[in-house]
Design a protein around this motif. Sequence first.
Motif, PDB file in Angstrom:
ATOM      1  N   LEU A 133       3.299  -4.484  -0.154  1.00  0.00           N
ATOM      2  CA  LEU A 133       1.932  -4.364   0.336  1.00  0.00           C
ATOM      3  C   LEU A 133       1.012  -5.415  -0.281  1.00  0.00           C
ATOM      4  O   LEU A 133      -0.113  -5.613   0.188  1.00  0.00           O
ATOM      5  CB  LEU A 133       1.371  -2.966   0.025  1.00  0.00           C
ATOM      6  N   GLY A 134       1.492  -6.088  -1.318  1.00  0.00           N
ATOM      7  CA  GLY A 134       0.685  -7.120  -1.952  1.00  0.00           C
ATOM      8  C   GLY A 134       0.866  -8.481  -1.313  1.00  0.00           C
ATOM      9  O   GLY A 134       0.261  -9.464  -1.767  1.00  0.00           O
TER      10      GLY A 134
ATOM     11  N   ALA B   7      -2.505  -7.103   5.170  1.00  0.00           N
ATOM     12  CA  ALA B   7      -3.541  -6.990   6.199  1.00  0.00           C
ATOM     13  C   ALA B   7      -3.172  -5.923   7.235  1.00  0.00           C
ATOM     14  O   ALA B   7      -4.036  -5.143   7.673  1.00  0.00           O
ATOM     15  CB  ALA B   7      -3.754  -8.338   6.876  1.00  0.00           C
ATOM     16  N   ILE B   8      -1.894  -5.881   7.610  1.00  0.00           N
ATOM     17  CA  ILE B   8      -1.447  -4.887   8.592  1.00  0.00           C
ATOM     18  C   ILE B   8      -1.638  -3.471   8.051  1.00  0.00           C
ATOM     19  O   ILE B   8      -2.129  -2.572   8.750  1.00  0.00           O
ATOM     20  CB  ILE B   8       0.029  -5.133   8.962  1.00  0.00           C
ATOM     21  N   ALA B   9      -1.259  -3.268   6.785  1.00  0.00           N
ATOM     22  CA  ALA B   9      -1.400  -1.946   6.170  1.00  0.00           C
ATOM     23  C   ALA B   9      -2.873  -1.559   6.037  1.00  0.00           C
ATOM     24  O   ALA B   9      -3.242  -0.387   6.227  1.00  0.00           O
ATOM     25  CB  ALA B   9      -0.724  -1.939   4.801  1.00  0.00           C
TER      26      ALA B   9
ATOM     27  N   SER C 192       0.497  -2.310  -6.235  1.00  0.00           N
ATOM     28  CA  SER C 192       1.126  -2.241  -7.556  1.00  0.00           C
ATOM     29  C   SER C 192       2.263  -1.218  -7.575  1.00  0.00           C
ATOM     30  O   SER C 192       3.128  -1.258  -8.455  1.00  0.00           O
ATOM     31  CB  SER C 192       0.085  -1.869  -8.620  1.00  0.00           C
ATOM     32  N   LEU C 193       2.255  -0.304  -6.596  1.00  0.00           N
ATOM     33  CA  LEU C 193       3.330   0.683  -6.473  1.00  0.00           C
ATOM     34  C   LEU C 193       4.400   0.226  -5.491  1.00  0.00           C
ATOM     35  O   LEU C 193       5.586   0.489  -5.692  1.00  0.00           O
ATOM     36  CB  LEU C 193       2.749   2.022  -6.003  1.00  0.00           C
ATOM     37  N   PHE C 194       3.952  -0.443  -4.432  1.00  0.00           N
ATOM     38  CA  PHE C 194       4.859  -0.949  -3.398  1.00  0.00           C
ATOM     39  C   PHE C 194       4.581  -2.446  -3.226  1.00  0.00           C
ATOM     40  O   PHE C 194       3.696  -2.834  -2.459  1.00  0.00           O
ATOM     41  CB  PHE C 194       4.640  -0.203  -2.078  1.00  0.00           C
ATOM     42  N   PRO C 195       5.302  -3.294  -3.954  1.00  0.00           N
ATOM     43  CA  PRO C 195       5.001  -4.730  -3.997  1.00  0.00           C
ATOM     44  C   PRO C 195       4.879  -5.391  -2.625  1.00  0.00           C
ATOM     45  O   PRO C 195       4.115  -6.350  -2.475  1.00  0.00           O
ATOM     46  CB  PRO C 195       6.187  -5.302  -4.785  1.00  0.00           C
TER      47      PRO C 195
END
Length: 462
Positions: free
Chosen positions: A118-119, A125-127, A113-116
């Motif tokens: 990552l969604g 999955a990598i993160a 929600s802070l860094f789109p």
Amino acid sequence: MNATNSRKLGFWMCTALVVGNMIGAGIFLLPASLAPYGLNSMVAWGLTATGAMILAVIFAALGRAFPNACGPYDYTRIAFGELAGFVVAWGYWISIWCGNAAIASGAIGYLGSLFPALGEQPTSAIATVAMVWILTGVNALGARTAGSVQVVTTVLKLVPLLVIVGLGIWLFAAHDPALTVANAPTTFSLDGITAAAALTLWALVGLESATIPGGKVHDPERTIPRATLLGTAVTAVIYVLACATVMLLVPAATLAHSQAPLADVTRMFWGAGAAMAFAAFAAISGIGALNGWILLQGELPYQMARQGVFPRLFAQESERGVPVVSLCVSSALVTVMIVANSSKSLIEVFSYIILVSTSATLVFYLLCSLAVLKLMRTGELRPASGRLGWLAAAAVVGSLYSLWAIYGAGLSTDAKQCSGQLICWAPWLSNPAILNVVLLALGVPVFYLMRRSKASTAATVA
């Protein structure tokens, strides 16, 4: 204090381990999962908090009697033998690394929600995998380092929860109409309370955390019981008040579809900027919980390997006294779980895995409660005379509570599965409680293979 004691976990670190492992990403998502149950969930919270405190008393008594034991595995083994102890440890290990996949996914979900970016897959999955391995590296530096990280993240994760609790108390004292039971309408039912209780218990799983690294705790006879009781009490109070505030502020229909329920409440009163800050704290909460559970996912098979129950490879330590092989194998399994579920939504992965993990945990809660009764009868557990009856009563209630919650883990509110009914027993192939039985059964042949290997080694040496 000598050098050895300076590297051990003290009272506040053990309390932070209990609170930090119990307060994870779950509480930030749980109100949405509980929304279909309405006020049934408030009754469930009361019963779950009571049950958790009773279980904490049980683990405190066992921790005091066996301060250097490897938690639930040793308690059950001492009471019922090697096979029972192995099944408990096997199930606990499975519940930990499965749960870690859910915790890590939830933390990255909030960061999304802070860094789109990552969604979106495959970045998400990598993160998630990267977070698991970074915290594995932190734990590889030693229990003391991991404990220090746990204290810091526990303090940070309490801030947003205390803000919500404070908001609820202020609104209640001011008789604010925004805080109303009309937002959580429901028809009370025993099945509804039971199913909600299985979900609420997930939020309190971890109350036994201080008993696992017993050999790495300073003055374990006093530290483990005190940390267990205080950590459980603090967490239960915060959870009940925070969850009640959200459910009484947000209509059930809206809450059921929320990806960040507590952040939504923050947005209602303080705007989008505060909601984003809340999401950041939620991610920190998940990271802190993941750090603590990674410590335990390495410690448990390490302790089992030292006792000859797991392959000796898991007992290997680094120069810092860390079971690095055990840590890495467990994190590899977490990685497999994350990658295997990378195509599913956060809520799908989270909801199912937490019920599998909870039902596995409930099995050893049940067996540890029964172990108290057995060990009291054999004289191996001798509480003070004035506490004898109270501890026996706690063990009986703890056993009944665990059985009730295991049943609740198998209940479903899925309209398709229930053929129009509000709540039903989930189909066998998709039932978390049934899957847990299968996973536990898979450990039995492993136990006998290890026992045969030990017998062969002993015969060769002779």
